[in-house]
Design a protein around this motif. Structure first.
Motif, PDB file in Angstrom:
ATOM      1  N   SER A 690     -21.459  45.165  66.381  1.00  0.00           N
ATOM      2  CA  SER A 690     -21.895  46.260  66.361  1.00  0.00           C
ATOM      3  C   SER A 690     -21.200  46.676  67.888  1.00  0.00           C
ATOM      4  CB  SER A 690     -23.588  47.319  66.367  1.00  0.00           C
ATOM      5  OG  SER A 690     -24.348  45.966  67.688  1.00  0.00           O
ATOM      6  N   ASP A 691     -21.255  45.816  68.427  1.00  0.00           N
ATOM      7  CA  ASP A 691     -20.705  45.620  70.055  1.00  0.00           C
ATOM      8  C   ASP A 691     -19.301  45.953  70.174  1.00  0.00           C
ATOM      9  OD1 ASP A 691     -23.783  46.688  70.873  1.00  0.00           O
ATOM     10  OD2 ASP A 691     -23.567  44.901  72.262  1.00  0.00           O
ATOM     11  N   GLN A 693     -17.264  46.749  68.399  1.00  0.00           N
ATOM     12  CA  GLN A 693     -16.471  48.032  67.325  1.00  0.00           C
ATOM     13  C   GLN A 693     -16.741  49.504  68.448  1.00  0.00           C
ATOM     14  OE1 GLN A 693     -19.510  48.916  64.079  1.00  0.00           O
ATOM     15  NE2 GLN A 693     -17.361  48.566  63.121  1.00  0.00           N
ATOM     16  N   GLU A 694     -17.436  49.363  69.305  1.00  0.00           N
ATOM     17  CA  GLU A 694     -17.554  49.766  70.833  1.00  0.00           C
ATOM     18  C   GLU A 694     -16.897  50.038  71.418  1.00  0.00           C
ATOM     19  OE1 GLU A 694     -21.805  50.490  71.527  1.00  0.00           O
ATOM     20  OE2 GLU A 694     -22.214  51.169  70.172  1.00  0.00           O
ATOM     21  N   ASN A 695     -16.730  48.656  71.335  1.00  0.00           N
ATOM     22  CA  ASN A 695     -15.352  47.753  73.431  1.00  0.00           C
ATOM     23  C   ASN A 695     -14.781  46.438  72.434  1.00  0.00           C
ATOM     24  OD1 ASN A 695     -14.500  47.225  75.344  1.00  0.00           O
ATOM     25  ND2 ASN A 695     -16.996  46.617  76.391  1.00  0.00           N
ATOM     26  N   GLU A 696     -14.224  46.954  72.067  1.00  0.00           N
ATOM     27  CA  GLU A 696     -13.124  45.940  71.657  1.00  0.00           C
ATOM     28  C   GLU A 696     -13.138  44.494  72.313  1.00  0.00           C
ATOM     29  OE1 GLU A 696      -9.575  46.554  69.846  1.00  0.00           O
ATOM     30  OE2 GLU A 696     -10.335  47.958  67.979  1.00  0.00           O
TER      31      GLU A 696
END
Length: 772
Positions: A690-691, A693-696
């Motif tokens: 999930s993290d 997805q927010e910050n590649e």
């Protein structure tokens, strides 16, 4: 007279003469008995034993004597003339490879020592996430192995629990499968087996103490004895609600008849079914007491408060049943833990008193006993430069300041430390003199403290106290007290069982800059792994940037490395060295481990290495032991050799470098090597999804160490590894990675240049050269 004199002379030598005469007589008689066939023979095609010359008549023994029969002698001579000697061609024996000697890695394996107690908890689909979790949290850290058995289970399995599912909710079937599973998987590893339900509270330490005092070779079935329903069957079974102990000897006696028990015995209760099986086929009844040790149990009432229970059976209970909810289990655990803690403190005080009493009659008297009892002895300096310095302080000021001032104000953590020590001293003094005297602090006259690296912080306090007796009279006195704040409390943490038989998959990333080190790596690895048939697989990971990847067909930058791999595979036919090619602009550990992880099973043990690392069997064994699936990952700290031009400036290089501070250091800034299981990596990677997805950019900003620390609940074990060496080479740090990883790399490069004294000496020589 003469005859009697002659008899008296011959009497001493008479037995000798008779013995010699008897010996000659027997030897002459045996001459006619030794003519017989020779025992040495060969086996013919028909399976009949034949003499060596092929005739059915046997040759005489070499020491046999002929009987004088001439006809027989001529017949023997003719047979000797017909004998034709055979020449057997010489065939050299084939040199077979010696079998690799198996050497057990544990003393317990060599001596056949088993673990003491196995615990099986019977649970269900409805209670596995409630009661079973509470049971696991209250007993698992006290016992070696706890396994939960259930018919079916929900999709969500509690973390950290070893659950075995039988696939059927029938109670008798589950009990049969549980016993069968224990016989197949654990019977050779444990001496005692304890089975209980998840609505039973178990005092784990008392169960362990009980089995430690029982003979392991007895066929024992121990618990709460109950009569069979109806009373038509003789004997007693153990009621499952209070749990029961089964010895290994009993289960081995029961093992051949398990199928008979399943087919022949009908019962509505699983504990009654097992009891009938044990009585019928093992001839053993349930007992409550054995060899002077009793199995204590207590039946709990609904909504009962453990703090208000005064029953003696409850205080001694090993198990309590029934427990309706998880909170009740935690309350019971707290109550029994407090009891055990009080008993432990009493035992400690008793042992301390015994040590003090014994020290009085020792050679050195009271000086022979350590203070406090059980803490390491004080540090003893070997030279005057190692003498520990005492710091002087009062309640407001300290006379050892960072800036070199003669005195400064006491504040911050130093102030909290002094206040805490004074409060602790007053508490211990009142505990010692109550109720006769009551002491109140008036002021701290003198305070001294020093840090002892073997013990902790030591304090000496001169306190001015007001002493009040029971009649109310008071006076002021001065009392000196000594205190020690230990460095840490030592605790034994139970760890899951692991073996050294696990195969290690060594992942070796190689970039363009690493090519020149591959040859040396393969030489060392071939000696330590290929020639010793080490249970490990080496996999190369070739990392191309986009431009290099486009030119692979015309100019492969790793062509020479691949040729070396083929040469080693040809040299060692039993060895295969796979390799994988990946393309990445900014390679990171997580990116290429995502590729590796998909190509291996979940139970694979990885060791992430570097081309500068020297790998041997000693380290691989520690990699296996320190990496525990679903429990712990291992990040070793390798020994980094210093730059030889600095460490051995104007000196000849040694043939081999030892683990000494002049040769190198353990590089605490490096996190490149790691041992972990694929399942643990996949679980941590899932929590990270999930993290990402927010910050590649997380895939590039974090390494595997950071990922395990932030996104897993595993133990991250970090320790120095003396068997893991790296020779010095210039290390180029990639500025594309995160700032933290880049700074680690820079710090590692600086630390590997040399020690402070070596660098200082080099600068001193340079300054002298410039001045001249």
């Amino acid at each position: 007279m003469r005859f009697s004199m002659l008899i008296s002379l011959l009497r001493p030598i008479g037995p000798v003469v008779i013995g010699i005469s008897l010996g000659f007589t027997l030897s002459l008689l045996s001459v006619s008995w030794v003519e017989e066939s020779c025992d040495v023979s060969t086996i013919g095609d028909d399976g009949v034993a034949l003499p060596l010359d092929g005739s059915p008549k046997g040759a005489r023994r070499p020491n046999s004597i002929s009987t004088g029969n001439d006809g027989e002698e001529e017949e023997e001579e003719e047979e000797m003339e017909d004998f034709q000697p055979r020449i057997i061609p010489y065939k050299p024996a084939k040199q077979s490879q010696p079998k690799k000697l198996f050497r057990a890695k544990y003393i317990s394996t060599e001596l056949g020592i088993r673990e003491r107690l196995f615990v099986g908890i019977l649970t269900s689909k409805n209670t596995i996430n409630t009661l079973a979790v509470a049971v696991n949290r209250t007993i698992s850290h006290h016992l070696d192995n706890v396994v939960f058995f259930t018919g079916t289970r929900s999709r969500k399995i509690p973390h950290g629990m070893n659950v075995v599912t039988h696939g059927d909710e029938r109670l008798i079937w589950n009990m049969f499968q549980t016993v069968k599973y224990i016989l197949e998987h654990y019977i050779s590893d444990y001496d005692w087996f304890y089975l209980a339900q998840d609505d039973t509270y178990t005092q784990a330490d008392r169960i362990k103490t009980l089995v430690d005092h029982l003979s392991m070779d007895r066929a024992l079935y121990m618990g709460s004895p109950e009569e069979f329903i109806g009373g038509e069957m003789q004997g007693r079974y153990c009621y499952g609600g209070f749990g029961y102990l089964l010895s290994r000897t009993l289960l081995l006696r029961l093992q051949p008849f398990m199928e008979n028990c399943r087919n022949d015995i009908l019962s509505a209760r699983h504990d009654e079914w097992l009891g009938r099986c044990i009585i019928d086929y093992a001839d053993t009844n349930c007992v409550e007491e054995f060899e002077g040790h009793k199995y204590y149990y207590y039946e709990m009432g609904k909504n009962s408060d453990p703090r208000k229970e005064e029953n003696e059976h409850f205080k001694k209970a090993l198990t309590v049943h029934p427990v309706s909810d998880p909170e009740q289990i935690y309350r019971l655990h707290k109550h029994f833990t407090e009891i055990e803690l009080r008993n432990t403190y009493k035992e400690i005080e008793k042992l301390q008193d015994e040590i003090k009493n014994v020290s009085l009659v020792a050679f050195e008297g009271n000086r022979s006993s350590l203070w406090p009892v059980g803490i390491n002895p004080p540090f003893e300096p070997k030279t005057r430069f190692e003498v520990l310095r005492w710091e002087y302080f009062t309640e407001e000021q300290i006379y050892t300041c960072i800036d070199g001032s003669p005195k400064c104000e006491l504040h911050g953590v130093d102030k909290l430390d002094v206040d805490d020590v004074i409060e602790m001293a007053m508490g211990e003094l009142n505990k010692k003199y109550k109720p006769v005297l009551h002491l109140k602090k008036q002021q701290l006259i003198n305070g001294y403290r020093r840090f002892d690296p073997t013990r902790g912080m030591e304090y000496t306090l001169d306190l001015q106290l007001e002493v009040v007796n029971q009649k109310g009279h008071s006076r002021s006195i001065t009392k000196r007290v000594h205190l020690v704040r230990p460095l840490s409390h030592i605790e034994i943490i139970p760890m899951p069982y692991v073996t050294e038989a696990t195969r290690v998959h060594i992942i070796l990333p190689v970039t363009l800059q690493d090519r020149e080190y591959v040859h040396q790596f393969l030489e060392v690895y071939a000696t330590n792994a290929f020639e010793t048939s080490e249970n490990a697989i080496l996999t190369f990971l070739f990392i191309y940037d986009p431009i290099e990847a486009q030119q692979v067909s015309q100019n492969d930058i790793f062509a020479r490395v691949k040729a070396q791999i083929n040469a080693y595979e040809h040299q060692y036919p039993a060895v295969k060295i796979p390799w994988i090619s990946v393309k990445s602009e900014s390679p990171s550990q997580i990116k290429y481990m995502d590729i590796i992880s998909k190509k291996h099973p979940v139970d694979t043990l990885f060791f992430l290495a570097t081309v500068k690392t020297s790998i041997n069997s000693e380290f691989l064994n520690r990699c296996r032991m320190n990496s525990i699936n679903n429990w712990q990952v291992f990040f070793p700290i390798h020994f980094q050799n210093f730059n030889p031009d600095i460490a051995y400036h104007n000196q000849p290089l040694p043939s081999s470098q030892d683990l000494v501070k002049e040769a190198g250091l353990f590089d605490r800034s490096s996190f490149t090597e790691a041992c972990f299981y694929n399942s643990d990596y996949m679980a941590s990677r899932t929590h990270m999804f999930s993290d990402v997805q927010e910050n590649e950019e997380l895939l590039e900003n974090l390494d595997i160490y950071d990922m395990f620390v932030k996104y897993s609940g595993l133990h991250v074990f970090r320790a120095v590894e003396p068997a893991l060496h790296q020779k010095y080479s210039y290390q180029a740090c990639n500025p594309r990675l995160s700032e933290e990883i880049y700074q680690r790399c820079v710090q590692s490069s600086l630390d590997s240049l040399g020690s402070r004294s070596q660098l200082a000496m080099l600068l001193f020589e340079q300054e002298q050269g410039n001045s001249t």
